[in-house]
Design a protein around this motif. Structure first.
Motif, PDB file in Angstrom:
ATOM      1  N   MET A  29       0.897  -1.368  -0.067  1.00 18.15           N
ATOM      2  CA  MET A  29      -0.201  -0.027  -0.133  1.00 18.15           C
ATOM      3  C   MET A  29       0.855   1.260  -0.022  1.00 18.15           C
ATOM      4  N   TYR A  30       0.779   2.173  -1.082  1.00 19.67           N
ATOM      5  CA  TYR A  30       1.533   3.268  -1.246  1.00 19.67           C
ATOM      6  C   TYR A  30       0.754   4.659  -0.815  1.00 19.67           C
ATOM      7  N   THR A  31       1.448   5.416  -0.643  1.00 20.55           N
ATOM      8  CA  THR A  31       0.845   6.793  -0.111  1.00 20.55           C
ATOM      9  C   THR A  31       1.496   8.056  -0.986  1.00 20.55           C
ATOM     10  N   ASP A  32       0.578   8.619  -1.796  1.00 22.02           N
ATOM     11  CA  ASP A  32       1.060   9.906  -2.530  1.00 22.02           C
ATOM     12  C   ASP A  32       0.385  10.821  -2.002  1.00 22.02           C
ATOM     13  N   SER A  33       1.022  11.609  -1.088  1.00 19.89           N
ATOM     14  CA  SER A  33       0.585  12.824  -0.170  1.00 19.89           C
ATOM     15  C   SER A  33       0.626  14.096  -1.107  1.00 19.89           C
ATOM     16  N   HIS A  34       0.913  14.291  -2.471  1.00 23.32           N
ATOM     17  CA  HIS A  34       0.953  15.352  -3.065  1.00 23.32           C
ATOM     18  C   HIS A  34       1.167  15.164  -4.492  1.00 23.32           C
ATOM     19  N   CYS A  35      -0.228  15.336  -5.328  1.00 22.69           N
ATOM     20  CA  CYS A  35      -0.048  15.180  -6.983  1.00 22.69           C
ATOM     21  C   CYS A  35      -0.953  16.191  -7.465  1.00 22.69           C
ATOM     22  N   HIS A  36      -0.730  16.294  -8.490  1.00 18.08           N
ATOM     23  CA  HIS A  36      -1.446  17.467  -9.434  1.00 18.08           C
ATOM     24  C   HIS A  36      -2.183  16.808 -10.685  1.00 18.08           C
ATOM     25  N   ILE A  37      -3.073  15.954 -10.437  1.00 26.49           N
ATOM     26  CA  ILE A  37      -3.497  15.212 -11.460  1.00 26.49           C
ATOM     27  C   ILE A  37      -4.647  16.041 -12.273  1.00 26.49           C
ATOM     28  N   THR A  38      -5.171  17.007 -11.751  1.00 26.17           N
ATOM     29  CA  THR A  38      -6.105  17.746 -12.493  1.00 26.17           C
ATOM     30  C   THR A  38      -5.319  19.002 -13.015  1.00 26.17           C
ATOM     31  N   CYS A  39      -4.010  18.959 -13.030  1.00 24.00           N
ATOM     32  CA  CYS A  39      -3.502  20.126 -14.006  1.00 24.00           C
ATOM     33  C   CYS A  39      -3.764  19.794 -15.384  1.00 24.00           C
ATOM     34  N   ASP A  40      -3.709  20.698 -16.284  1.00 28.33           N
ATOM     35  CA  ASP A  40      -3.670  20.478 -17.581  1.00 28.33           C
ATOM     36  C   ASP A  40      -2.839  19.293 -18.236  1.00 28.33           C
ATOM     37  N   ARG A  41      -1.666  19.299 -17.945  1.00 22.90           N
ATOM     38  CA  ARG A  41      -0.592  18.150 -18.247  1.00 22.90           C
ATOM     39  C   ARG A  41      -1.124  16.747 -18.116  1.00 22.90           C
ATOM     40  N   LEU A  42      -1.961  16.648 -17.078  1.00 21.28           N
ATOM     41  CA  LEU A  42      -2.487  15.479 -16.807  1.00 21.28           C
ATOM     42  C   LEU A  42      -3.818  15.047 -16.909  1.00 21.28           C
ATOM     43  N   TYR A  43      -4.418  16.121 -16.705  1.00 21.33           N
ATOM     44  CA  TYR A  43      -6.109  15.570 -16.766  1.00 21.33           C
ATOM     45  C   TYR A  43      -6.543  15.152 -18.181  1.00 21.33           C
ATOM     46  N   ALA A  44      -5.655  15.341 -19.069  1.00 23.22           N
ATOM     47  CA  ALA A  44      -6.171  14.700 -20.245  1.00 23.22           C
ATOM     48  C   ALA A  44      -6.376  13.243 -20.462  1.00 23.22           C
ATOM     49  N   ARG A  45      -5.513  12.671 -19.669  1.00 23.22           N
ATOM     50  CA  ARG A  45      -5.645  11.132 -19.350  1.00 23.22           C
ATOM     51  C   ARG A  45      -5.920  10.669 -17.853  1.00 23.22           C
ATOM     52  N   VAL A  46      -6.725  11.594 -17.197  1.00 18.75           N
ATOM     53  CA  VAL A  46      -7.012  11.260 -15.807  1.00 18.75           C
ATOM     54  C   VAL A  46      -7.599   9.909 -15.676  1.00 18.75           C
ATOM     55  N   ASP A  47      -8.377   9.523 -16.709  1.00 13.30           N
ATOM     56  CA  ASP A  47      -8.860   8.143 -16.296  1.00 13.30           C
ATOM     57  C   ASP A  47      -7.813   6.969 -16.314  1.00 13.30           C
ATOM     58  N   GLU A  48      -6.864   6.968 -17.138  1.00 10.45           N
ATOM     59  CA  GLU A  48      -5.830   6.247 -17.177  1.00 10.45           C
ATOM     60  C   GLU A  48      -5.099   6.216 -15.831  1.00 10.45           C
ATOM     61  N   ILE A  49      -4.536   7.652 -15.424  1.00 11.17           N
ATOM     62  CA  ILE A  49      -3.772   7.805 -14.060  1.00 11.17           C
ATOM     63  C   ILE A  49      -4.491   7.242 -12.843  1.00 11.17           C
ATOM     64  N   ILE A  50      -5.908   7.266 -12.930  1.00  9.79           N
ATOM     65  CA  ILE A  50      -6.659   6.684 -11.753  1.00  9.79           C
ATOM     66  C   ILE A  50      -6.464   5.293 -11.811  1.00  9.79           C
ATOM     67  N   GLN A  51      -6.978   4.725 -12.883  1.00 12.74           N
ATOM     68  CA  GLN A  51      -6.666   3.228 -13.137  1.00 12.74           C
ATOM     69  C   GLN A  51      -5.295   2.842 -12.496  1.00 12.74           C
ATOM     70  N   ASN A  52      -4.140   3.404 -13.031  1.00 17.85           N
ATOM     71  CA  ASN A  52      -2.903   2.998 -12.722  1.00 17.85           C
ATOM     72  C   ASN A  52      -2.548   3.253 -10.998  1.00 17.85           C
ATOM     73  N   ILE A  53      -3.331   4.096 -10.540  1.00 17.09           N
ATOM     74  CA  ILE A  53      -3.343   4.560  -9.214  1.00 17.09           C
ATOM     75  C   ILE A  53      -3.689   3.205  -8.405  1.00 17.09           C
ATOM     76  N   GLN A  54      -4.971   2.497  -8.777  1.00 18.43           N
ATOM     77  CA  GLN A  54      -5.433   1.557  -8.266  1.00 18.43           C
ATOM     78  C   GLN A  54      -4.685   0.255  -8.589  1.00 18.43           C
ATOM     79  N   THR A  55      -4.217   0.053  -9.885  1.00 19.78           N
ATOM     80  CA  THR A  55      -3.632  -1.093 -10.243  1.00 19.78           C
ATOM     81  C   THR A  55      -2.110  -1.136  -9.313  1.00 19.78           C
ATOM     82  N   HIS A  56      -1.548  -0.124  -9.019  1.00 17.72           N
ATOM     83  CA  HIS A  56      -0.284  -0.134  -8.543  1.00 17.72           C
ATOM     84  C   HIS A  56      -0.265  -0.128  -6.962  1.00 17.72           C
ATOM     85  N   HIS A  57      -1.526  -0.010  -6.426  1.00 17.62           N
ATOM     86  CA  HIS A  57      -1.739  -0.182  -4.802  1.00 17.62           C
ATOM     87  C   HIS A  57      -1.377   1.168  -4.277  1.00 17.62           C
ATOM     88  N   VAL A  58      -1.752   2.197  -4.982  1.00 16.67           N
ATOM     89  CA  VAL A  58      -1.676   3.480  -4.180  1.00 16.67           C
ATOM     90  C   VAL A  58      -3.114   3.643  -3.675  1.00 16.67           C
TER      91      VAL A  58
END
Length: 251
Positions: free
Chosen positions: A1-30
């Protein structure tokens, strides 16, 4: 179980693929993750994400670099969102003298106003402190009366010891994995395990071995593994402690 206490996934650079990023969060046990928003657009996006994925914590605050543009309406928006129960943390806030020192007073005024709001509503604060250590620490000593997260800590071990005297936790990010990092590893070794957090600050500061690629929360495992190595701890034990530390910030 991993903790990311600070990420900017809603910034323009990441938000375009936010669904993929959230899937990766779940798959990689964050399992613990806090979304940082530095403007209203990012925060409105974050609120929608939390409606679907309640495990996220949300943070919002006006960034020091925007201090010249701040009005009473900006602070009113912040307070309204707190009163509506949408914020778990106020941040990232603080001081940044790296690019422009011509409006230090405006930065300080904005910082103090937001610390006072955090005090009023008993919210923890996430601190941005770049090339402004003395002023930032002085203002925190005077005005901060809630839990403090020192985000992406890059100061000296001596500064860290002063930070630990406050009601604070120290969050480490990708730079502790860099070959040229010196103060970061020294701080990790000197910091008590029950005062440590891990983060990505994604999309920035991607840890080794993915340095050079766009950062995202799933890469926080490399930060945690480096902390465990430096602390001579087993990774699962270190991760469990960090998750406990993160939960305690909001207790």
């Amino acid at each position: 179980m991993y903790t990311d206490s600070h990420c900017h996934i809603t910034c323009d650079r990441l938000y375009a693929r936010v669904d993929e990023i959230i899937q990766n969060i779940q798959t990689h046990h964050v399992t613990s993750c806090m979304i940082m928003s530095t403007n209203q657009t990012e925060f409105e996006r974050a609120k929608v994400i939390k409606e679907q994925y309640p495990f996220f914590k949300l943070a919002f605050g006006w960034f020091p670099g925007d201090a010249k543009e701040m009005t009473d309406a900006h602070l009113t928006y912040l307070e309204n969102e707190i009163q509506a129960g949408h914020l778990d943390c106020l941040g990232e806030i603080g001081l940044d003298y790296h690019w422009d020192t011509s409006f230090k007073d405006a930065q300080k005024q904005l910082f103090v106003k937001q610390l006072e709001i955090a005090n009023t509503y008993h919210l923890p604060v996430s601190i941005h402190m770049r090339d402004a250590t003395k002023d930032c620490m002085d203002l925190l000593r005077q005005h901060a009366h809630t839990r403090i997260i020192f985000h992406c800590f890059s100061g000296s071990p001596e500064t860290m010891q002063e930070a630990l005297k406050m009601d604070s936790v120290i969050s480490f990010a990708g730079p502790i994995t860099f070959k040229n990092s010196r103060q970061g590893p020294a701080c990790v070794k000197a910091c008590p395990a029950d005062r440590i957090l891990s983060e990505t600050d994604s999309p920035y500061l991607t840890p080794v071995p993915h340095r050079g690629h766009e950062n995202e929360p799933m890469y926080v495992r490399y930060v945690a593994e480096k902390i465990a190595e430096l602390k001579d701890m087993e990774v699962p034990s270190l991760c469990a402690q960090i998750e406990k530390n993160f939960a305690h910030v909001f207790a």
